[in-house]
Enzyme design. Structure first.
Site, PDB file in Angstrom:
ATOM      1  N   LEU A 167      32.515  47.044 -12.565  1.00 27.57           N
ATOM      2  CA  LEU A 167      32.217  46.620 -13.942  1.00 27.57           C
ATOM      3  C   LEU A 167      30.852  45.943 -13.927  1.00 27.57           C
ATOM      4  O   LEU A 167      30.714  44.818 -13.458  1.00 27.57           O
ATOM      5  CB  LEU A 167      33.278  45.647 -14.447  1.00 27.57           C
ATOM      6  N   GLY A 168      29.843  46.662 -14.411  1.00 29.30           N
ATOM      7  CA  GLY A 168      28.483  46.117 -14.410  1.00 29.30           C
ATOM      8  C   GLY A 168      27.716  46.616 -13.202  1.00 29.30           C
ATOM      9  O   GLY A 168      28.150  46.427 -12.064  1.00 29.30           O
ATOM     10  N   GLY A 217      25.431  45.055  -8.509  1.00 35.21           N
ATOM     11  CA  GLY A 217      26.160  46.324  -8.559  1.00 35.21           C
ATOM     12  C   GLY A 217      25.403  47.445  -7.870  1.00 35.21           C
ATOM     13  O   GLY A 217      25.978  48.211  -7.078  1.00 35.21           O
ATOM     14  N   SER A 218      24.118  47.554  -8.142  1.00 31.04           N
ATOM     15  CA  SER A 218      23.302  48.578  -7.482  1.00 31.04           C
ATOM     16  C   SER A 218      23.285  48.360  -5.977  1.00 31.04           C
ATOM     17  O   SER A 218      23.403  49.305  -5.195  1.00 31.04           O
ATOM     18  CB  SER A 218      21.855  48.536  -7.976  1.00 31.04           C
ATOM     19  N   GLU A 232      33.964  36.180  -2.035  1.00 30.96           N
ATOM     20  CA  GLU A 232      32.953  35.732  -1.053  1.00 30.96           C
ATOM     21  C   GLU A 232      31.563  35.681  -1.670  1.00 30.96           C
ATOM     22  O   GLU A 232      30.759  34.802  -1.353  1.00 30.96           O
ATOM     23  CB  GLU A 232      32.982  36.670   0.163  1.00 30.96           C
ATOM     24  N   GLU A 237      14.968  31.940 -13.592  1.00 26.26           N
ATOM     25  CA  GLU A 237      15.159  32.748 -14.790  1.00 26.26           C
ATOM     26  C   GLU A 237      14.389  32.148 -15.968  1.00 26.26           C
ATOM     27  O   GLU A 237      13.955  30.997 -15.925  1.00 26.26           O
ATOM     28  CB  GLU A 237      16.649  32.813 -15.123  1.00 26.26           C
ATOM     29  N   ASP A 251      25.017  25.562 -11.620  1.00 28.52           N
ATOM     30  CA  ASP A 251      25.367  26.661 -10.719  1.00 28.52           C
ATOM     31  C   ASP A 251      25.869  26.111  -9.381  1.00 28.52           C
ATOM     32  O   ASP A 251      26.901  26.552  -8.859  1.00 28.52           O
ATOM     33  CB  ASP A 251      24.141  27.558 -10.522  1.00 28.52           C
ATOM     34  N   LYS A 264      29.755  26.319  -7.488  1.00 28.65           N
ATOM     35  CA  LYS A 264      29.993  26.765  -6.110  1.00 28.65           C
ATOM     36  C   LYS A 264      30.671  25.684  -5.269  1.00 28.65           C
ATOM     37  O   LYS A 264      31.595  25.965  -4.505  1.00 28.65           O
ATOM     38  CB  LYS A 264      28.670  27.192  -5.481  1.00 28.65           C
TER      39      LYS A 264
END
Lengths: 444, 444
Positions: free
Chosen positions: A9-10, A15-16, A129, A190, A201, A205
């Protein structure tokens, strides 16, 4: 054994990377997993881009729910991110009996308890992970490698953007704003860097690591979160002179009273390995009662480093997909039925109860007796001083009045205690600007 | 689920640590493993000492075979060490259907193929996290954490004794013999330190890591092994001046022609994290094609750090003891039937085929033209030079004849090529002592 079928999904950066790594290393991965791992379906809003990545052999759809509804898909990999649609899709995939792999730290830190419970009820695995420290197998180390230990504390550089900024500030002596712009230009930060630079962020984590280290529920709402926007180049320089580096750390500690869970800039002795982790790299130090201090270092973000973690999860799942739950590693390290009992009742402490040491920078009038007054207040609060650095006075304004920076390192004290002392010190007429307070961790 | 019953063979340093850690952390370990892990039987030649460690609740025997013969024992932990009786006992335990945990790197590096085959035939697990780098979960990282990767190379400080000696030589400017005696006095080196200082222990460990990184059989007999006894304080000092530290590294690399497998002192850039691993600590750098460079750091020896790894193996076994083989992680990372096929046919290269760069220290007559002759020979062999350091000449002997140290850093070349060039250089009349050659690794 027949190949395990994966739906993505995505298919953006991670993903790539996942698709490419699985293609390139399929021979070795099959030799390790004992079966093939094949991405057979991909959902992405941008179906054209998706097709350009995966070619014709993989079915590309625009609707993620088509992947979840496909009975041939064994594992759903969620790489959409965020708390919104990603949450619904993960829960729907679980409800459909799919194992789930996700890199979504925000989702798990906030809704982990609900998601892991749903997975347990349905008898599927949720692996993540990739959600912490990218390609570093830190979840596996905590959850399986250090199972012998009562883990005492861990501290990590788990946000590459802020570590890059801090490294550049130190290297070049520049202030935060200047370096942030450079980081944005280089793609290390970003366009909206809030989650990174404000520590959110990193807090996601460390919240996950805290849960698996101590066997407590995921409690992001209890984390103390402070970013790096208040750091000045001067602080980094003074820290250096005192033998320290400043790093944004996610820290979680077990104490008699409860668990500390906090993200903030920290002075770390320059000789520690973690103080020498530069640029966008990540590292986590874990201290267990048996093993002592261990450290795990690598790339915390990026296409293939993160894909490395996603695929490792897929290999684990490929091995255990049809095993019963007792044969699997529990997602939060501890068996889920023990997460609610007496042993997991350690509360997350409010910041006022945290015990640590401090770096203080005070802008003071260069007059006799200022240091005595400041140190007198600290002594009165029972806070002992480790080191003092007083700079040459600067000439400021007219009439020959001068100011100076006074730097104080303290020994450990309760944060609430320090708050009270600082309020008194701040009220002194000779203290001319807001006091800058940065926590200090020895990490040995 | 009923507790898993463990029998210990040998209760010295690591055995006591294992017993103590399992006792102290039994609550947390049970929460993680989903069942209790109990040492119910111990064999040691010194039964009195054994009883003083484990007390009355554990059965102590003098004959290890009594443990193996006990049908209630699920897992045998071999902590005897060496290639002799330990091998027989491990094979007998496997034949009796017991899972085995061992910290015995020597045994597995030399007889691993036979032992893992016996375990596969019998359907039991052989776990050995404690055999490499003590408490650092490096076997798990390589075998499970980095499964997505085609691992390109790894390099480790995997012998604490030699790292302690090298750290002290650098810190204090002392020569090897002096520091070895100090290390023996402090208990960092054994009375017979041969296996450590000659690199044999590191070679056992890197042989195991090479097998699981590349999916090749365990081949200790093909490893190149060179220790630290030939290192002079001068080499450490010159390396420092050139921006390098000298570490004893176990290195294994994948190349187009085969696998490099070697242990020797190496110059490493001082800015690398691994160059800053001091004292008896261990660290392993692993470079995978997807994840990039990762590092794992911690205590490589000692009672409880090693026990941390033994107990982690016991937790893994507790989870998977009654699962079928397809659900388990293969002991050498790759499924055993693939270890003999085409993909595992990468040969271990002879040292002459290894490609690396070099530090050379030559004692030369301080005469015009010496440097030109030496560099001419290197150029003729196609070896290009990275840096030259020529010291002020010392006055030696009478008649005003002087000597000097000439230090050369080269770029990469084939070792066989370097051997030939060095033979020519050594034959020059102006080269006055045996050339000191140390390999150099960039590790980035």
């Amino acid at each position: 054994m027949k190949p395990i079928q994966v739906g993505l999904l995505g298919i953006g950066t991670v993903g790539s990377g996942t698709f490419n790594v699985l293609q390139r290393n399929q021979g070795e991965i099959r030799r390790r997993a004992g079966r093939g791992i094949e991405i057979t379906m991909v959902a992405d809003l941008d179906t054209e881009r998706a097709k350009s990545v995966v070619g014709d052999a993989v079915r590309v759809v625009g609707d993620a729910r088509e992947v979840i509804a496909n009975p041939d898909i064994d594992v759903v990999v969620e790489l959409i991110g965020g708390y919104g649609i990603a949450k619904s899709l993960v829960l729907e995939a679980i409800a459909a009996g799919k194992h789930v792999v996700t890199a979504n730290k925000a989702l798990l830190a906030v809704h982990g308890t609900e998601i892991f419970q749903a997975a347990a009820d349905k008898g599927v695995m949720v692996a993540y992970e990739a959600a912490v420290a990218g390609g570093i197998p830190i979840i596996k180390a905590l959850r399986e490698g250090l199972t012998a230990n009562s883990i005492q504390w861990l501290a990590g550089i788990i946000n590459g953007t802020t570590n890059f900024i801090l490294s550049e500030m130190r290297d070049k002596g520049l202030d935060f704003d200047v370096v942030l712009k450079e980081a944005q230009r280089l793609g290390y930060a970003e366009a909206d860097p809030t989650f990174d630079i404000e520590g959110v962020d990193a807090a996601h984590k460390v919240t996950l690591m805290s849960a698996i280290a101590f066997g407590i529920p995921v409690q992001f709402d209890k984390a103390y979160v402070e970013g790096i926007t208040g750091l000045a180049a001067a602080d980094i320089r003074y820290a250096e002179q005192l033998g320290y580096r400043i790093k944004l750390l996610g820290i979680t500690k077990r104490t008699d009273k409860g668990v500390e869970l906090r993200v903030h800039p920290s002075l770390v002795p320059a000789k520690r390995l973690i103080a020498n982790v530069e640029g966008a790299m990540n590292a986590v130090v874990v201290h267990g009662d048996a093993v002592g201090t261990t450290l795990y270092y690598g790339k915390g973000a990026g296409s293939e480093p993160t894909a490395s973690a996603v695929v490792a999860d897929l290999v684990d799942i490929a091995r255990l997909a049809d095993a019963d739950a007792a044969h699997r590693v529990p997602p939060l390290a501890f068996q889920s039925h023990t997460l609610e009992g007496a042993m997991s009742s350690l509360p997350v402490l409010p910041m006022s109860e945290v015990v640590t040491s401090y770096y203080l920078r005070l802008r003071v009038a260069d007059e006799a007796g200022v240091l005595a007054k400041v140190t007198g207040i600290l002594a009165g609060a029972g806070i002992s001083i480790d080191a003092v650095l007083q700079r040459e006075a600067d000439e400021v304004g007219g009439e020959g009045s001068t100011q100076t920076d006074l730097i104080i390192l303290t020994h450990e004290t309760r944060e609430g205690n320090m708050d009270e002392a600082l309020a008194q010190i701040q009220a002194l007429p000779t203290v001319l600007a807001p006091i800058n307070r940065i926590r200090k961790e020895e990490l040995n």
